[in-house]
Design a protein around this motif. Structure first.
Motif, PDB file in Angstrom:
ATOM      1  N   VAL A  79      78.425  -6.437  -2.371  1.00  0.00           N
ATOM      2  CA  VAL A  79      78.284  -5.462  -1.289  1.00  0.00           C
ATOM      3  C   VAL A  79      76.980  -5.723  -0.539  1.00  0.00           C
ATOM      4  N   ALA A  80      77.047  -5.702   0.782  1.00  0.00           N
ATOM      5  CA  ALA A  80      75.845  -5.819   1.617  1.00  0.00           C
ATOM      6  C   ALA A  80      75.678  -4.514   2.379  1.00  0.00           C
ATOM      7  N   ARG A  81      74.783  -3.666   1.923  1.00  0.00           N
ATOM      8  CA  ARG A  81      74.521  -2.401   2.607  1.00  0.00           C
ATOM      9  C   ARG A  81      73.779  -2.680   3.896  1.00  0.00           C
ATOM     10  N   ARG A  82      74.087  -1.926   4.931  1.00  0.00           N
ATOM     11  CA  ARG A  82      73.485  -2.172   6.243  1.00  0.00           C
ATOM     12  C   ARG A  82      71.963  -2.213   6.175  1.00  0.00           C
ATOM     13  N   ALA A  83      71.359  -1.334   5.412  1.00  0.00           N
ATOM     14  CA  ALA A  83      69.898  -1.285   5.317  1.00  0.00           C
ATOM     15  C   ALA A  83      69.316  -2.550   4.691  1.00  0.00           C
ATOM     16  N   ASP A  84      70.133  -3.278   3.927  1.00  0.00           N
ATOM     17  CA  ASP A  84      69.655  -4.486   3.248  1.00  0.00           C
ATOM     18  C   ASP A  84      70.023  -5.777   3.970  1.00  0.00           C
ATOM     19  N   GLN A  85      70.789  -5.683   5.051  1.00  0.00           N
ATOM     20  CA  GLN A  85      71.213  -6.887   5.765  1.00  0.00           C
ATOM     21  C   GLN A  85      70.036  -7.458   6.566  1.00  0.00           C
ATOM     22  N   PRO A  86      69.735  -8.748   6.368  1.00  0.00           N
ATOM     23  CA  PRO A  86      68.593  -9.335   7.081  1.00  0.00           C
ATOM     24  C   PRO A  86      68.831  -9.418   8.587  1.00  0.00           C
ATOM     25  N   VAL A  87      67.810  -9.028   9.342  1.00  0.00           N
ATOM     26  CA  VAL A  87      67.853  -9.072  10.811  1.00  0.00           C
ATOM     27  C   VAL A  87      66.740 -10.003  11.276  1.00  0.00           C
ATOM     28  N   TRP A  88      67.085 -10.889  12.188  1.00  0.00           N
ATOM     29  CA  TRP A  88      66.131 -11.878  12.681  1.00  0.00           C
ATOM     30  C   TRP A  88      66.232 -11.956  14.200  1.00  0.00           C
ATOM     31  N   THR A  89      65.088 -12.140  14.861  1.00  0.00           N
ATOM     32  CA  THR A  89      65.050 -12.289  16.314  1.00  0.00           C
ATOM     33  C   THR A  89      64.527 -13.675  16.659  1.00  0.00           C
ATOM     34  N   ASP A  90      65.291 -14.409  17.457  1.00  0.00           N
ATOM     35  CA  ASP A  90      64.871 -15.740  17.903  1.00  0.00           C
ATOM     36  C   ASP A  90      63.653 -15.594  18.811  1.00  0.00           C
ATOM     37  N   PRO A  91      62.529 -16.248  18.486  1.00  0.00           N
ATOM     38  CA  PRO A  91      61.328 -16.083  19.306  1.00  0.00           C
ATOM     39  C   PRO A  91      61.457 -16.647  20.714  1.00  0.00           C
ATOM     40  N   ASP A  92      62.398 -17.568  20.935  1.00  0.00           N
ATOM     41  CA  ASP A  92      62.573 -18.146  22.274  1.00  0.00           C
ATOM     42  C   ASP A  92      63.432 -17.277  23.190  1.00  0.00           C
ATOM     43  N   SER A  93      64.625 -16.913  22.733  1.00  0.00           N
ATOM     44  CA  SER A  93      65.577 -16.206  23.594  1.00  0.00           C
ATOM     45  C   SER A  93      65.567 -14.694  23.400  1.00  0.00           C
ATOM     46  N   GLY A  94      65.072 -14.235  22.263  1.00  0.00           N
ATOM     47  CA  GLY A  94      65.107 -12.808  21.962  1.00  0.00           C
ATOM     48  C   GLY A  94      66.438 -12.346  21.406  1.00  0.00           C
ATOM     49  N   TYR A  95      67.361 -13.297  21.129  1.00  0.00           N
ATOM     50  CA  TYR A  95      68.632 -12.848  20.575  1.00  0.00           C
ATOM     51  C   TYR A  95      68.413 -12.360  19.151  1.00  0.00           C
ATOM     52  N   VAL A  96      69.170 -11.316  18.785  1.00  0.00           N
ATOM     53  CA  VAL A  96      69.009 -10.669  17.489  1.00  0.00           C
ATOM     54  C   VAL A  96      70.264 -10.914  16.669  1.00  0.00           C
ATOM     55  N   ARG A  97      70.083 -11.459  15.457  1.00  0.00           N
ATOM     56  CA  ARG A  97      71.222 -11.713  14.574  1.00  0.00           C
ATOM     57  C   ARG A  97      71.048 -10.933  13.283  1.00  0.00           C
ATOM     58  N   ARG A  98      72.136 -10.375  12.829  1.00  0.00           N
ATOM     59  CA  ARG A  98      72.166  -9.626  11.565  1.00  0.00           C
ATOM     60  C   ARG A  98      73.193 -10.305  10.663  1.00  0.00           C
ATOM     61  N   ASN A  99      72.759 -10.752   9.493  1.00  0.00           N
ATOM     62  CA  ASN A  99      73.693 -11.307   8.522  1.00  0.00           C
ATOM     63  C   ASN A  99      74.405 -10.153   7.832  1.00  0.00           C
ATOM     64  N   LEU A 100      75.710 -10.102   7.985  1.00  0.00           N
ATOM     65  CA  LEU A 100      76.501  -8.999   7.448  1.00  0.00           C
ATOM     66  C   LEU A 100      77.031  -9.267   6.045  1.00  0.00           C
ATOM     67  N   SER A 101      77.128 -10.527   5.662  1.00  0.00           N
ATOM     68  CA  SER A 101      77.791 -10.904   4.416  1.00  0.00           C
ATOM     69  C   SER A 101      76.959 -10.586   3.181  1.00  0.00           C
ATOM     70  N   PRO A 102      77.637 -10.220   2.089  1.00  0.00           N
ATOM     71  CA  PRO A 102      76.953  -9.972   0.817  1.00  0.00           C
ATOM     72  C   PRO A 102      76.345 -11.253   0.247  1.00  0.00           C
TER      73      PRO A 102
END
Length: 196
Positions: A79-102
């Motif tokens: 299980v991957a709880r939303r609060a524990d899912q890693p969020v990263w922002t690309d320093p060049d474009s500012g795009y934000v990605r959240r890994n949803l997978s457990p």
């Protein structure tokens, strides 16, 4: 754990698992030895393009670089709880990605992306040791995806399937943030399968 520390530990662990020196990973990825060293010490925030080069050289998906490294006796959670899912922002474009997978091992991974208006990201890596297939499903907004020499414009509800074996670029041509889901599947490359 800070996202750069997570990336640092994951790159270092994957490199060690494969028996690669810093020089070997630098040669395989095209990323300088000094840059890899800074990344592994969490002293820099690498761009999406750099992370993709490292992921390809380590024969994993970019999403895998955000996984939590397994502890000595740690049992990965299914299980991957939303609060524990890693969020990263690309320093060049500012795009934000959240890994949803457990954290539990699976050939399937999901990533949620918010892509800022007018921005571009290009991954110039090509063929990989393993086959990686990706589907992009647009939840809101518009995204243009270029794979090799072909470009697709995707609007909300559209879904594109592709094999990641050529350079790929993402562009948001609008004045609104695009929101989409990426599904990735890794298939082991078997040379004999190709010959038959």
């Amino acid at each position: 754990m800070d996202i750069n520390e997570r990336i640092a530990r994951r790159v270092r662990d994957l490199r060690s698992e494969r028996g690669y020196s810093l020089d070997t990973l630098a040669e395989r990825s095209g990323v300088s030895r000094s840059s890899i060293s800074l990344i592994e010490r969490a002293q820099t925030s690498p761009t999406a393009n750099v992370l993709d080069k490292l992921a390809t050289a380590l024969d994993v998906t970019l999403a895998s670089l955000f996984d939590e490294s397994a502890g000595d006796d740690a049992q990965p959670s299914p299980v991957a709880r939303r609060a524990d899912q890693p969020v990263w922002t690309d320093p060049d474009s500012g795009y934000v990605r959240r890994n949803l997978s457990p954290a539990e091992a699976s050939p399937l991974q999901f990533v949620e992306v918010h892509f800022p208006a007018g921005e571009r990201v290009a991954y110039d890596t090509g063929a990989r040791d393993n086959e990686v297939w990706q589907q992009v499903w647009v939840i809101g907004g518009t995204i243009e995806i270029t794979l090799g020499n072909t470009t697709w414009r995707l609007d909300a509800g559209d879904c594109l399937a592709m094999r990641l074996d050529r350079p790929i670029g993402y562009h948001n041509p609008t004045s609104a943030t695009a929101h989409y889901l990426v599904g990735l599947v890794t298939l082991p490359f078997v040379a004999a399968r190709r010959a038959t």
